[in-house]
Motif scaffolding. Sequence first.
Motif, PDB file in Angstrom:
ATOM      1  N   VAL A 133       7.295   1.131 -60.413  1.00 14.94           N
ATOM      2  CA  VAL A 133       8.550   1.766 -59.995  1.00 14.94           C
ATOM      3  C   VAL A 133       9.481   1.913 -61.190  1.00 14.94           C
ATOM      4  CG1 VAL A 133      10.652   1.443 -58.646  1.00 14.94           C
ATOM      5  CG2 VAL A 133       8.424   1.102 -57.579  1.00 14.94           C
ATOM      6  N   ALA A 134       9.625   0.846 -61.990  1.00 10.85           N
ATOM      7  CA  ALA A 134      10.504   0.906 -63.157  1.00 10.85           C
ATOM      8  C   ALA A 134      10.011   1.958 -64.152  1.00 10.85           C
ATOM      9  CB  ALA A 134      10.576  -0.468 -63.815  1.00 10.85           C
ATOM     10  N   LEU A 135       8.698   2.017 -64.367  1.00  7.99           N
ATOM     11  CA  LEU A 135       8.135   2.990 -65.301  1.00  7.99           C
ATOM     12  C   LEU A 135       8.338   4.413 -64.801  1.00  7.99           C
ATOM     13  CD1 LEU A 135       6.494   3.317 -67.907  1.00  7.99           C
ATOM     14  CD2 LEU A 135       4.409   3.196 -66.530  1.00  7.99           C
ATOM     15  N   THR A 136       8.142   4.647 -63.508  1.00  9.38           N
ATOM     16  CA  THR A 136       8.328   5.982 -62.934  1.00  9.38           C
ATOM     17  C   THR A 136       9.780   6.415 -63.047  1.00  9.38           C
ATOM     18  OG1 THR A 136       6.516   5.598 -61.379  1.00  9.38           O
ATOM     19  CG2 THR A 136       8.051   7.374 -60.851  1.00  9.38           C
ATOM     20  N   ARG A 137      10.700   5.517 -62.766  1.00  9.15           N
ATOM     21  CA  ARG A 137      12.129   5.852 -62.869  1.00  9.15           C
ATOM     22  C   ARG A 137      12.495   6.240 -64.300  1.00  9.15           C
ATOM     23  NH1 ARG A 137      14.886   5.109 -58.482  1.00  9.15           N
ATOM     24  NH2 ARG A 137      14.329   3.536 -56.924  1.00  9.15           N
ATOM     25  N   ARG A 138      11.963   5.476 -65.252  1.00  8.65           N
ATOM     26  CA  ARG A 138      12.309   5.754 -66.646  1.00  8.65           C
ATOM     27  C   ARG A 138      11.702   7.072 -67.118  1.00  8.65           C
ATOM     28  NH1 ARG A 138      11.781   0.817 -70.682  1.00  8.65           N
ATOM     29  NH2 ARG A 138      13.336   0.149 -69.157  1.00  8.65           N
ATOM     30  N   LEU A 139      10.452   7.349 -66.760  1.00  6.43           N
ATOM     31  CA  LEU A 139       9.797   8.575 -67.213  1.00  6.43           C
ATOM     32  C   LEU A 139      10.410   9.819 -66.588  1.00  6.43           C
ATOM     33  CD1 LEU A 139       6.029   7.484 -67.211  1.00  6.43           C
ATOM     34  CD2 LEU A 139       7.516   7.857 -69.188  1.00  6.43           C
ATOM     35  N   GLY A 185      -4.071   0.580 -49.679  1.00  5.64           N
ATOM     36  CA  GLY A 185      -3.602   1.709 -50.472  1.00  5.64           C
ATOM     37  C   GLY A 185      -2.468   2.451 -49.801  1.00  5.64           C
ATOM     38  N   GLY A 186      -2.577   2.642 -48.479  1.00  5.02           N
ATOM     39  CA  GLY A 186      -1.522   3.333 -47.747  1.00  5.02           C
ATOM     40  C   GLY A 186      -0.209   2.561 -47.783  1.00  5.02           C
ATOM     41  N   TYR A 187      -0.292   1.233 -47.633  1.00  2.00           N
ATOM     42  CA  TYR A 187       0.946   0.436 -47.663  1.00  2.00           C
ATOM     43  C   TYR A 187       1.570   0.456 -49.053  1.00  2.00           C
ATOM     44  CZ  TYR A 187       4.271  -3.283 -46.772  1.00  2.00           C
ATOM     45  OH  TYR A 187       5.440  -3.995 -46.641  1.00  2.00           O
ATOM     46  N   TRP A 188       0.728   0.424 -50.101  1.00  2.00           N
ATOM     47  CA  TRP A 188       1.287   0.479 -51.453  1.00  2.00           C
ATOM     48  C   TRP A 188       2.019   1.799 -51.674  1.00  2.00           C
ATOM     49  CZ3 TRP A 188       1.550   3.382 -55.757  1.00  2.00           C
ATOM     50  CH2 TRP A 188       2.067   2.769 -56.900  1.00  2.00           C
ATOM     51  N   LEU A 189       1.404   2.910 -51.283  1.00  4.59           N
ATOM     52  CA  LEU A 189       2.057   4.213 -51.476  1.00  4.59           C
ATOM     53  C   LEU A 189       3.347   4.318 -50.671  1.00  4.59           C
ATOM     54  CD1 LEU A 189      -1.027   6.622 -51.406  1.00  4.59           C
ATOM     55  CD2 LEU A 189       0.458   6.134 -53.358  1.00  4.59           C
ATOM     56  N   PHE A 190       3.315   3.839 -49.417  1.00  5.04           N
ATOM     57  CA  PHE A 190       4.505   3.881 -48.572  1.00  5.04           C
ATOM     58  C   PHE A 190       5.642   3.071 -49.198  1.00  5.04           C
ATOM     59  CE2 PHE A 190       6.968   1.625 -45.268  1.00  5.04           C
ATOM     60  CZ  PHE A 190       7.575   2.710 -44.659  1.00  5.04           C
ATOM     61  N   THR A 191       5.336   1.864 -49.659  1.00  2.00           N
ATOM     62  CA  THR A 191       6.367   1.013 -50.251  1.00  2.00           C
ATOM     63  C   THR A 191       6.846   1.574 -51.581  1.00  2.00           C
ATOM     64  OG1 THR A 191       5.369  -0.912 -49.183  1.00  2.00           O
ATOM     65  CG2 THR A 191       6.887  -1.343 -50.986  1.00  2.00           C
ATOM     66  N   PHE A 192       5.936   2.117 -52.366  1.00  2.00           N
ATOM     67  CA  PHE A 192       6.308   2.722 -53.649  1.00  2.00           C
ATOM     68  C   PHE A 192       7.295   3.865 -53.426  1.00  2.00           C
ATOM     69  CE2 PHE A 192       5.397   5.992 -56.920  1.00  2.00           C
ATOM     70  CZ  PHE A 192       5.719   5.276 -58.057  1.00  2.00           C
ATOM     71  N   ALA A 193       7.008   4.744 -52.464  1.00  2.00           N
ATOM     72  CA  ALA A 193       7.913   5.857 -52.168  1.00  2.00           C
ATOM     73  C   ALA A 193       9.262   5.348 -51.657  1.00  2.00           C
ATOM     74  CB  ALA A 193       7.272   6.785 -51.135  1.00  2.00           C
ATOM     75  N   ALA A 194       9.245   4.328 -50.787  1.00  2.00           N
ATOM     76  CA  ALA A 194      10.494   3.788 -50.248  1.00  2.00           C
ATOM     77  C   ALA A 194      11.341   3.153 -51.343  1.00  2.00           C
ATOM     78  CB  ALA A 194      10.182   2.773 -49.150  1.00  2.00           C
ATOM     79  N   LEU A 195      10.708   2.487 -52.300  1.00  2.00           N
ATOM     80  CA  LEU A 195      11.455   1.887 -53.406  1.00  2.00           C
ATOM     81  C   LEU A 195      12.075   2.955 -54.300  1.00  2.00           C
ATOM     82  CD1 LEU A 195       8.995  -0.990 -54.353  1.00  2.00           C
ATOM     83  CD2 LEU A 195      11.326  -1.275 -53.510  1.00  2.00           C
ATOM     84  N   LEU A 196      11.374   4.074 -54.495  1.00  2.00           N
ATOM     85  CA  LEU A 196      11.949   5.167 -55.281  1.00  2.00           C
ATOM     86  C   LEU A 196      13.131   5.803 -54.561  1.00  2.00           C
ATOM     87  CD1 LEU A 196       8.786   6.996 -56.685  1.00  2.00           C
ATOM     88  CD2 LEU A 196      10.353   5.481 -57.922  1.00  2.00           C
ATOM     89  N   VAL A 197      13.020   5.924 -53.241  1.00  5.18           N
ATOM     90  CA  VAL A 197      14.075   6.598 -52.469  1.00  5.18           C
ATOM     91  C   VAL A 197      15.281   5.685 -52.243  1.00  5.18           C
ATOM     92  CG1 VAL A 197      14.639   7.610 -50.228  1.00  5.18           C
ATOM     93  CG2 VAL A 197      12.458   8.160 -51.335  1.00  5.18           C
ATOM     94  N   PHE A 198      15.024   4.424 -51.865  1.00  4.08           N
ATOM     95  CA  PHE A 198      16.125   3.530 -51.474  1.00  4.08           C
ATOM     96  C   PHE A 198      16.498   2.506 -52.542  1.00  4.08           C
ATOM     97  CE2 PHE A 198      14.188   4.751 -47.362  1.00  4.08           C
ATOM     98  CZ  PHE A 198      15.301   5.339 -46.771  1.00  4.08           C
ATOM     99  N   GLY A 199      15.672   2.370 -53.573  1.00  3.65           N
ATOM    100  CA  GLY A 199      15.985   1.400 -54.603  1.00  3.65           C
ATOM    101  C   GLY A 199      15.556  -0.007 -54.234  1.00  3.65           C
ATOM    102  N   PRO A 200      15.999  -1.005 -55.016  1.00  8.94           N
ATOM    103  CA  PRO A 200      15.563  -2.387 -54.810  1.00  8.94           C
ATOM    104  C   PRO A 200      15.952  -2.972 -53.459  1.00  8.94           C
ATOM    105  CG  PRO A 200      17.351  -2.280 -56.419  1.00  8.94           C
ATOM    106  CD  PRO A 200      16.912  -0.883 -56.173  1.00  8.94           C
ATOM    107  N   ARG A 201      16.906  -2.354 -52.761  1.00  9.78           N
ATOM    108  CA  ARG A 201      17.275  -2.869 -51.442  1.00  9.78           C
ATOM    109  C   ARG A 201      16.094  -2.802 -50.469  1.00  9.78           C
ATOM    110  NH1 ARG A 201      23.449  -1.200 -49.750  1.00  9.78           N
ATOM    111  NH2 ARG A 201      24.496  -2.250 -51.489  1.00  9.78           N
ATOM    112  N   TRP A 202      15.184  -1.865 -50.693  1.00  9.96           N
ATOM    113  CA  TRP A 202      14.036  -1.800 -49.798  1.00  9.96           C
ATOM    114  C   TRP A 202      13.167  -3.050 -49.929  1.00  9.96           C
ATOM    115  CZ3 TRP A 202      12.739   1.000 -45.728  1.00  9.96           C
ATOM    116  CH2 TRP A 202      11.442   0.880 -45.230  1.00  9.96           C
TER     117      TRP A 202
END
Length: 454
Positions: A133-139, A185-202
């Motif tokens: 998540v941190a790497l994606t945000r920075r890139l 894999g599905g849970y990782w993708l779901f959580t990854f997307a939620a963290l990008l959208v909502f931030g660390p609060r998710w």
Amino acid sequence: MAAVLPARAGRAHVSEQGFVLLLPTDVYISAGAACVALTVLVLTLLPDRAVSGLFRPVATLRWPLWTGARLLTSCLSFAGFLALLWVGLAGPRDPLANPLTLVVWTVWWIGLVTLQGLFGNLWRWINPWTGPVALTRRLLNLRPALRLPACLGQSFGILTFLAFVAILLADPAPSDPARLAGYAGGYWLFTFAALLVFGPRWAARGDGISMLMRHYAALGLFGRLRGRLALGLTGWQALHRHPPRAGAAVFMLLMLGSGSFDGLNETYWWLDLIGINPLEFPGRSAVIAQNLTGLILANALLVAAYGLAVWMGVRLVSSGIGPGQAFCLFAPSILPIALGYHIAHYLTSFLVDGQYALAALNDPLARGDDLLGLGTFYVTTGFFNAPDSVRTIWLTQAGAVVAGHVLAVMMAHTIALRRFGDTRKAALSQAPLALFMVLYTLFGLWLLASPRGA
């Protein structure tokens, strides 16, 4: 006769607990409940200063946050996770030979969760989302697009955790490697997307896995206190935090209720209740609806019973705090019980499946490889066939349950003493909750001693 099987040959359930039924379990159960009751009595007699000092940590060396290092280990963890997903899809179909199944259900769910509760927050170092998540945000120069509404509290975290437990208890084939790869894999993708959208609060309010790990980490012996590594009695970190909010308090109760039902749904008593002959178990697909219903009811009954106990306690001392506030105030004291039962319930599984995990990691694709240098690896279950070893295993399980309840009583009394400032009021306020914990001790030990039919 000891059973020594090649790693790929086993298909059987871990243990049917046959020798447990030959032990004097009534004596052990009575002794365990008496130990918890005696702890309640001793705490009422100890001076206030002695009780308040039980959970005082000792600060040691300086301990930096190591943010950069944690991001690196998170990315490495994610790389390992991807490798496991690939092996889950491309490796052997046998759950006892595929590393994905054994790492998820044995190494992670049994081993890591136990270590997290015993020693501290190991999850922050191997969380597979933090680094990516941190790497994606920075890139991509991304910032959270939405704000997670505060009115929802931890409701998403509760739902994702219950979904995980539902898969564990009610899915027809949760250990099938390909099926598990899809879930993970599905849970990782779901959580990854939620963290990008909502931030660390998710992670704090929406990701049930991270919430579970954070609550168990609050029990760890080691933690960070004012920039230093600190060591204290199990539960000291939970007592140094602010009382949880309602959603987090309910989540703590669900950790215990779900773990308890994980044992209850295998007993002859439960199978008889839902009309299943335990000697002719038809398979998991025949009890999906019953187990999901039982999971919901078990958690609802536990929350209600706990809420009633703490409400009665604060009414006895006319404390002026409402039932909702009391519910949240004492909820962390439930965590040691949840951890103790987690250890006890899964100990026998870990003793056997841990061996299969080593064998699978040694030869992940079942091609005759020897990556760990273990050579020809054999799995033994002979320790289930000797009364002495079975007695040791069962007493270890019973000890984990009793120790969890003793720590829970100590934590609850410490919370009450800090809140009411008086030993008499603290003891009186804890009387209903102490009775609840003694009865739950009896229930937990009965679960361990009960024969299994599923």
